[in-house]
Motif scaffolding. Structure first.
Motif, mmCIF file in Angstrom:
data_model
loop_
_atom_site.group_PDB
_atom_site.id
_atom_site.type_symbol
_atom_site.label_atom_id
_atom_site.label_comp_id
_atom_site.label_asym_id
_atom_site.label_seq_id
_atom_site.Cartn_x
_atom_site.Cartn_y
_atom_site.Cartn_z
ATOM 1 N N GLU A 98 0.853 -1.209 0.000
ATOM 2 C CA GLU A 98 0.000 0.000 0.000
ATOM 3 C C GLU A 98 0.882 1.249 0.000
ATOM 4 O O GLU A 98 0.504 2.278 -0.546
ATOM 5 C CB GLU A 98 -0.913 0.012 1.218
ATOM 6 C CG GLU A 98 -2.266 -0.650 0.992
ATOM 7 C CD GLU A 98 -2.996 -0.134 -0.252
ATOM 8 O OE1 GLU A 98 -3.201 1.076 -0.377
ATOM 9 O OE2 GLU A 98 -3.345 -0.962 -1.112
ATOM 10 N N GLU A 99 2.035 1.130 0.625
ATOM 11 C CA GLU A 99 2.931 2.294 0.721
ATOM 12 C C GLU A 99 3.577 2.664 -0.625
ATOM 13 O O GLU A 99 4.220 3.692 -0.735
ATOM 14 C CB GLU A 99 4.043 2.017 1.752
ATOM 15 C CG GLU A 99 3.582 2.148 3.177
ATOM 16 C CD GLU A 99 4.774 2.299 4.126
ATOM 17 O OE1 GLU A 99 5.907 2.471 3.661
ATOM 18 O OE2 GLU A 99 4.548 2.214 5.345
ATOM 19 N N ILE A 100 3.417 1.776 -1.601
ATOM 20 C CA ILE A 100 3.958 2.114 -2.937
ATOM 21 C C ILE A 100 2.820 2.075 -3.963
ATOM 22 O O ILE A 100 3.025 1.761 -5.137
ATOM 23 C CB ILE A 100 5.091 1.145 -3.364
ATOM 24 C CG1 ILE A 100 4.659 -0.321 -3.212
ATOM 25 C CG2 ILE A 100 6.377 1.419 -2.619
ATOM 26 C CD1 ILE A 100 5.431 -1.273 -4.081
ATOM 27 N N ARG A 101 1.616 2.386 -3.508
ATOM 28 C CA ARG A 101 0.444 2.255 -4.383
ATOM 29 C C ARG A 101 0.634 3.047 -5.683
ATOM 30 O O ARG A 101 0.209 2.613 -6.752
ATOM 31 C CB ARG A 101 -0.810 2.725 -3.639
ATOM 32 C CG ARG A 101 -2.066 2.391 -4.402
ATOM 33 C CD ARG A 101 -3.358 2.498 -3.632
ATOM 34 N NE ARG A 101 -4.390 1.869 -4.427
ATOM 35 C CZ ARG A 101 -5.049 0.777 -4.101
ATOM 36 N NH1 ARG A 101 -4.854 0.204 -2.942
ATOM 37 N NH2 ARG A 101 -5.934 0.256 -4.925
ATOM 38 N N GLN A 102 1.267 4.217 -5.596
ATOM 39 C CA GLN A 102 1.404 5.028 -6.819
ATOM 40 C C GLN A 102 2.248 4.351 -7.898
ATOM 41 O O GLN A 102 2.210 4.749 -9.052
ATOM 42 C CB GLN A 102 1.966 6.433 -6.520
ATOM 43 C CG GLN A 102 3.279 6.489 -5.798
ATOM 44 C CD GLN A 102 3.080 6.592 -4.301
ATOM 45 O OE1 GLN A 102 2.463 5.728 -3.692
ATOM 46 N NE2 GLN A 102 3.610 7.640 -3.700
ATOM 47 N N LEU A 103 2.965 3.280 -7.528
ATOM 48 C CA LEU A 103 3.787 2.588 -8.536
ATOM 49 C C LEU A 103 2.989 1.535 -9.305
ATOM 50 O O LEU A 103 3.377 1.132 -10.400
ATOM 51 C CB LEU A 103 4.988 1.905 -7.871
ATOM 52 C CG LEU A 103 6.005 2.826 -7.200
ATOM 53 C CD1 LEU A 103 7.117 2.007 -6.567
ATOM 54 C CD2 LEU A 103 6.580 3.825 -8.195
#
Ligand code: SF4
Length: 465
Positions: free
Chosen positions: A51-56
């Motif tokens: 979730e902490e890298i959702r923008q990827l």
């Protein structure tokens, strides 16, 4: 080494790597992630907060967030390890041999006009590749270099070990540090050869570099693979590669090897579900031709598609047959279906033979300048056009203009005819008042920029012993 300096961060880096390996290979996994990312991560034992890298991975989320997307600790780790380019610049690994250096530079210039930048950037133009087997046991249906079935092996017998070490010493003498870009596979799988590690250790001892391994046989003997990875890392090689032929194999690799064990192994997704597009070359090209569907045949003219997987501009050895070829990448064609030009080839029975063959290849093909008897013509793929003050040659990728000199228009015409050796062209322009050195200078510029045809005029003949 960062694995020792910050083990927690290293662990997250490795699980991020594994997350993206699954992401690119498996559409079902992508769906699971969209449905419930936490559950998807836990089901696949990924110790990372995705979730902490959702923008990827969620483009809709990324576009809504824009530049305002938060930089989470996990994203910071991703940026640190995967966005900062620490790619080795193999192209800068320059040889001490001026003839080889000039020849290689113009082959790179030629290839600049044949491939999209992203594709050409991935071609390292390594100086040498060694096949330590004859053929390959894997038999991939898409093999870009059409490897034949495995027939024979170059084993580390005393006689072969002696020849191997002599060959490496000779290449080091001829090419200098460029030998370090070499590797020990081509239309072969390294792990077919039971002595592969011994050959690589010699390579390391003589050149100073432990060659990179790419194998589709990582699972054949996992303990051997593990030891090879350890040996490779210990000797300073920081990237090996596994070819992944199916989703089942990907899952088996992930079960067999921990994320830490694969920290320095890049997985090449060849499975049908992956988002990798295969190059139209070798066996895949044959298959596309057999299908005879217009859309697939037209790939040949489609310069946006990858047209080769060859990455050597230099010498290709088969140590079983004791043969050597001088090669460089090109787009696959009827003449060069494997995606590389063969400029010359020969066979050797001992190191003295080989020395003579390599020297002949260098003398005949790698002159840094145009010679009097060289037949001067443009490469077949180039479209020639006259300009008011010169001429231009182009492919769909690149145009090169030669202009602002009165005589260039006529020079372009003479080269386009393609029927005269350099000395005759220079003589003609001399009569028109252009000094010889000026004409030679222009021809040398065209040679260096990869515009002149250097391909063998007829079938590449093997040098006789
Ligand atoms: S792609 Fe590699 S592993 Fe597959 S057949 Fe060709 S050489 Fe062998």
């Amino acid at each position: 080494m960062y694995e020792q300096n910050n083990p927690q961060e290293f662990m997250i880096r490795n699980h991020l790597k594994r997350f993206f390996e699954k992401w690119h290979a498996d559409p079902d996994f992508r769906e699971q992630v969209f449905t419930d990312s936490v559950q998807a991560a836990s089901r696949h034992n990924l110790k990372v907060n995705i979730e902490e890298i959702r923008q990827l991975w969620d483009t809709e989320y990324a576009s809504l967030q824009g530049d305002q997307a938060p930089i989470s600790p996990t994203l910071e780790i991703y940026q640190k390890y995967f966005q900062q380019s620490d790619k080795k610049d193999f192209r800068a690994n320059i040889s001490t041999n001026p003839q080889y250096t000039a020849w290689r530079a113009r082959q790179i210039a030629r290839n600049d006009s044949l491939h999209k930048k992203a594709h050409h950037d991935a071609i390292v133009h390594a100086s040498v590749a060694f096949e330590l087997s004859k053929g390959c046991s894997v038999g991939c249906w898409f093999c870009g270099i059409s490897a034949p079935r495995l027939e024979d092996l170059f084993l580390y017998t005393p006689e072969n070990a002696k020849l191997w070490r002599e060959v490496l010493e000779l290449l080091k003498e001829i090419l200098g540090p460029a030998t370090k870009t070499g590797f020990c596979y081509w239309a072969t799988d390294p792990l077919d050869n039971p002595d592969y590690e011994k050959f690589c250790s010699d390579f390391h001892e003589i050149s100073g570099i432990f060659p990179q391994t790419t194998t589709a046989l990582a699972l054949r003997d996992p303990e051997r693979t593990r030891s090879l990875l350890k040996l490779s890392r210990k000797k300073g090689c920081d990237l090996d590669r596994f070819s992944v032929l199916s989703l089942k194999i990907l899952n088996q690799i992930h079960e067999e090897f921990s994320a830490e064990e694969l920290a320095f192994v890049s997985l090449i997704h060849q499975n049908s579900e992956s988002d990798t597009i295969k190059a139209n070359v070798g066996r895949l090209r044959e298959r596309n031709h057999k299908k005879a569907e217009l859309s697939e045949l037209s790939q040949e003219d489609d310069f946006s598609a990858q047209g080769t997987i060859a990455c050597v501009t230099g010498f290709l050895f088969n140590m079983v047959d004791r043969t050597v070829k001088l090669i460089s990448p090109c787009r696959a064609s009827d003449r060069w279906p494997l995606g590389y030009i063969i400029f010359a080839q020969g066979s050797f029975s001992n190191i003295d033979d080989l020395r003579a063959i390599l020297q002949r290849m260098i003398d005949e093909h790698m002159s840094p300048t145009v010679r009097d008897n060289d037949l001067i013509c443009f490469r077949d793929e180039l479209k020639y056009e006259k300009l008011p003050d010169g001429f231009q040659v182009s492919t769909k990728i690149m145009t090169r203009k030669f202009r602002h000199q009165n005589y260039l228009r006529e020079l372009g015409e003479a080269i386009q005819k393609g029927d005269k050796p350099a000395a005759e062209i220079v003589g003609l322009f001399n009569l028109l008042g252009v000094p010889s050195d000026k004409t030679f200078q222009a021809l040398n510029l065209l040679l260096a920029s990869g515009c002149l045809n250097e391909e063998p005029r007829t079938k590449t003949l093997a040098y006789a012993r």
